[in-house]
Write an enzyme that holds these catalytic residues in place. Structure first.
Site, mmCIF file in Angstrom:
data_model
loop_
_atom_site.group_PDB
_atom_site.id
_atom_site.type_symbol
_atom_site.label_atom_id
_atom_site.label_comp_id
_atom_site.label_asym_id
_atom_site.label_seq_id
_atom_site.Cartn_x
_atom_site.Cartn_y
_atom_site.Cartn_z
ATOM 1 N N SER A 133 0.832 -1.179 0.092
ATOM 2 C CA SER A 133 -0.024 0.001 0.225
ATOM 3 C C SER A 133 0.827 1.336 -0.036
ATOM 4 O O SER A 133 1.803 1.417 0.977
ATOM 5 C CB SER A 133 -0.702 0.094 1.250
ATOM 6 O OG SER A 133 -1.453 0.983 1.273
ATOM 7 N N LYS A 152 0.577 -6.261 5.958
ATOM 8 C CA LYS A 152 0.695 -5.283 4.791
ATOM 9 C C LYS A 152 2.148 -4.663 4.746
ATOM 10 O O LYS A 152 3.035 -4.817 5.883
ATOM 11 C CB LYS A 152 -0.172 -4.103 5.189
ATOM 12 C CG LYS A 152 0.386 -3.523 6.576
ATOM 13 C CD LYS A 152 -0.364 -1.873 6.440
ATOM 14 C CE LYS A 152 0.049 -1.050 7.480
ATOM 15 N NZ LYS A 152 -0.057 -1.540 8.942
ATOM 16 N N SER A 185 -5.486 13.316 -3.462
ATOM 17 C CA SER A 185 -6.214 14.183 -3.472
ATOM 18 C C SER A 185 -5.568 15.518 -2.768
ATOM 19 O O SER A 185 -6.114 16.693 -2.728
ATOM 20 C CB SER A 185 -7.435 14.085 -2.870
ATOM 21 O OG SER A 185 -7.564 13.703 -1.341
ATOM 22 N N THR A 241 -15.897 6.904 -6.478
ATOM 23 C CA THR A 241 -17.162 7.260 -6.054
ATOM 24 C C THR A 241 -18.055 8.015 -6.856
ATOM 25 O O THR A 241 -17.545 8.169 -8.255
ATOM 26 C CB THR A 241 -16.324 8.356 -5.058
ATOM 27 O OG1 THR A 241 -17.504 8.777 -4.115
ATOM 28 C CG2 THR A 241 -15.911 9.698 -5.869
ATOM 29 N N LYS A 244 -17.882 12.792 -6.112
ATOM 30 C CA LYS A 244 -17.274 13.745 -6.329
ATOM 31 C C LYS A 244 -17.434 14.450 -7.720
ATOM 32 O O LYS A 244 -18.351 15.174 -8.041
ATOM 33 C CB LYS A 244 -15.673 13.677 -6.306
ATOM 34 C CG LYS A 244 -15.466 13.178 -4.640
ATOM 35 C CD LYS A 244 -14.130 13.047 -4.060
ATOM 36 C CE LYS A 244 -14.084 12.322 -2.855
ATOM 37 N NZ LYS A 244 -14.649 12.713 -1.544
ATOM 38 N N THR A 273 -26.165 -3.244 5.319
ATOM 39 C CA THR A 273 -26.667 -1.855 5.410
ATOM 40 C C THR A 273 -27.757 -1.343 4.244
ATOM 41 O O THR A 273 -27.638 -2.304 3.327
ATOM 42 C CB THR A 273 -25.430 -1.032 5.193
ATOM 43 O OG1 THR A 273 -25.803 0.427 5.425
ATOM 44 C CG2 THR A 273 -24.723 -1.300 3.759
ATOM 45 N N THR A 274 -28.514 -0.596 4.505
ATOM 46 C CA THR A 274 -29.874 -0.414 3.442
ATOM 47 C C THR A 274 -29.058 0.428 2.048
ATOM 48 O O THR A 274 -28.162 1.118 2.104
ATOM 49 C CB THR A 274 -30.392 0.630 4.092
ATOM 50 O OG1 THR A 274 -31.072 0.383 5.236
ATOM 51 C CG2 THR A 274 -31.790 1.160 3.168
ATOM 52 N N THR A 359 -5.771 14.981 7.996
ATOM 53 C CA THR A 359 -5.513 14.797 6.434
ATOM 54 C C THR A 359 -4.346 14.917 5.909
ATOM 55 O O THR A 359 -4.104 14.251 4.894
ATOM 56 C CB THR A 359 -6.688 15.988 6.167
ATOM 57 O OG1 THR A 359 -7.915 15.761 6.957
ATOM 58 C CG2 THR A 359 -6.937 15.787 4.738
HETATM 59 N N1 PLP Z 1 -10.731 7.570 -1.583
HETATM 60 C C1 PLP Z 1 -10.171 8.457 -1.566
HETATM 61 C C2 PLP Z 1 -8.862 8.664 -2.059
HETATM 62 C C3 PLP Z 1 -10.925 9.903 -1.038
HETATM 63 O O1 PLP Z 1 -10.176 10.892 -1.214
HETATM 64 C C4 PLP Z 1 -12.062 9.618 -0.449
HETATM 65 C C5 PLP Z 1 -12.977 10.726 0.031
HETATM 66 O O2 PLP Z 1 -12.281 12.076 -0.198
HETATM 67 C C6 PLP Z 1 -12.700 8.494 -0.550
HETATM 68 C C7 PLP Z 1 -12.008 7.339 -0.917
HETATM 69 C C8 PLP Z 1 -14.008 8.115 -0.076
HETATM 70 O O3 PLP Z 1 -14.935 8.575 -0.925
HETATM 71 P P1 PLP Z 1 -16.375 9.062 -0.393
HETATM 72 O O4 PLP Z 1 -16.236 10.569 -0.244
HETATM 73 O O5 PLP Z 1 -17.215 8.860 -1.590
HETATM 74 O O6 PLP Z 1 -16.780 8.344 0.750
#
Ligand code: PLP
Length: 397
Positions: A133, A152, A185, A241, A244, A273-274, A359
């Site tokens: 990873s 890992k 990100s 996702t 975004k 989960t629903t 973050t």
């Molecule tokens: N993976 C990455 C790299 C992310 O930056 C994010 C959220 O910012 C996610 C997964 C999670 O995605 P979601 O916002 O759809 O839960």
């Protein structure tokens, strides 16, 4: 006796003492106003938003949601296994599978859940699997690997020598999965997908790519970075996702038939989960289909990004250089970053979130700018002037 309230207060105090306590700006978004939003009565410009193309307010997406709401009502009524499967979510999965050129896709309630649930399940399905990873992988990937209990190895960010070094130390017969993001990100860097695929082949590893910050934005039909490089077929699991660039909510994986069928059958984050309601899955389907057929948003997005970068360069504001739409300005101090963000909002009505630990790493606190196709030249000029003013006022070099 244990003082529960004191434990919570101490936790907050600790975070405050590290100057990373977060206050939320209470925004109101108004359909048709993108990239503006409201902070109380004040109109502000959103310069840090993951609704990268403004699809959350696109007329076709809103119409799909409105029609679906009238037809289906609001809730899905159950988990996928118990009454919550419906034609809308099945159609969405077909669209996603088609987008990525895979046999099947599986939709989850968020991108976070899709990563966590899938990675945890892979370790259940593949005994003794080892994950490789990237060290800057998202919290949902870290949580999935951790919760899986599997072994890992963490390789240095984007460092193929380190990845190869670690892969080469394992027995070729040990099952391995390389997990990485296409676009990171918080620094906007892109993984060397081709090299990762070559290493996976050499060391008989599976590949798992998180395309959360790339789907909708890159590749001819918006299928992401792997597709842009013509490598989609070399990736075993594509995760993405709907929240975004697609502007809705939800997450997914796409892969071959047996892989997806087995995750569907064991992933607790999927089973218990629903399911997402049709109003959401119809909107997401409309958004993906629109961006599959239209390149205009992607073209305008790239132009907007290029213009912001060149205007920042002209006035000497440094940012992390990369080939993507994410423009991070590293301030490197939590208090100063927060103050810059607050002053941008108070004085210039510009919203740029301050990003701090956990973050990003401590001492790399930053402002993260994400231009969209809806930002005009005038807005870009205003942004650069505002940044110059705030940096001068706070003596940020
Ligand atoms: N993976 C990455 C790299 C992310 O930056 C994010 C959220 O910012 C996610 C997964 C999670 O995605 P979601 O916002 O759809 O839960």
């Amino acid at each position: 006796m244990f003082n529960y309230d004191a434990a919570f207060r101490e936790q907050i105090q600790q975070i405050k003492s590290e100057q990373r306590y977060r206050k939320f700006v209470n925004l109101k978004r108004v359909a048709g106003k993108f990239p503006f939003a409201y902070n109380g009565d004040e109109e502000i410009t959103m310069w840090c938003i993951n609704d990268y193309l403004g699809m959350s307010q696109h007329p076709e997406v809103l119409k799909a949601a409105q029609d679906s709401l009238n037809e289906n009502g609001i809730g899905s009524g159950g988990t996928r296994n118990i009454g919550g499967n419906n034609s809308s979510i099945v159609q969405l999965e077909e669209t996603i599978a088609n987008l990525h050129g895979k046999d099947q896709a599986l939709v989850f309630t968020s991108g976070y859940v899709s990563n966590e649930a899938t990675l945890t399940s892979l370790a259940k399905i593949i005994p003794d699997v080892k994950f490789f990873s990237d060290e800057l992988n998202h919290a949902s990937i870290i949580a999935g690997i951790k919760n899986s209990g599997a072994d890992k190895r963490v390789y240095k960010h984007l460092d193929m020598n380190d990845l190869e070094d670690q892969l080469s130390k394992e027995d070729i017969n040990v099952p391995k999965i390389i997990v990485f993001e296409s676009t990171y990100s918080m620094n906007g860097m892109v993984s060397p997908v081709r090299e990762i695929c070559a290493l996976a082949k050499k060391y008989n590893a599976m590949t798992y790519i998180d395309e959360v910050h790339s789907v909708g934005l890159y590749g001819k039909r918006g299928a992401g970075i792997a597709s842009m490089y013509g490598l989609g077929n070399k990736i075993d699991i594509i995760q993405g996702t709907l929240a975004k660039a697609y502007g809705v909510i939800g997450g997914y994986i796409a892969g071959n038939y047996h892989l997806i069928d087995s995750i569907r059958s064991v992933a607790t984050g999927f089973i218990f989960t629903t399911s997402l309601p049709p109003v959401i899955t119809d909107a997401a389907n409309a958004s993906i289909k629109h961006l599959q057929n239209s390149d205009e948003e992607r073209k305008n997005h790239q132009e907007s990004v290029a213009l912001v970068k060149s205007e920042l360069c002209k006035v000497g504001i440094k940012f992390v250089e990369n080939n993507t739409h994410i423009i991070p300005i590293i301030i490197g101090d939590p208090d100063l970053t927060r103050k810059a963000s607050e002053l941008l909002l108070a004085r210039h009505k510009i919203f740029i979130q301050y990003i701090n630990f956990p973050t990003v790493a401590k001492k790399t606190e930053r402002l993260r700018i994400t231009p969209t196709p809806a930002h005009s030249k005038e807005m870009i000029k205003h942004l650069v002037e505002a940044l110059l003013d705030v940096f001068k006022e706070l003596n940020i070099k």
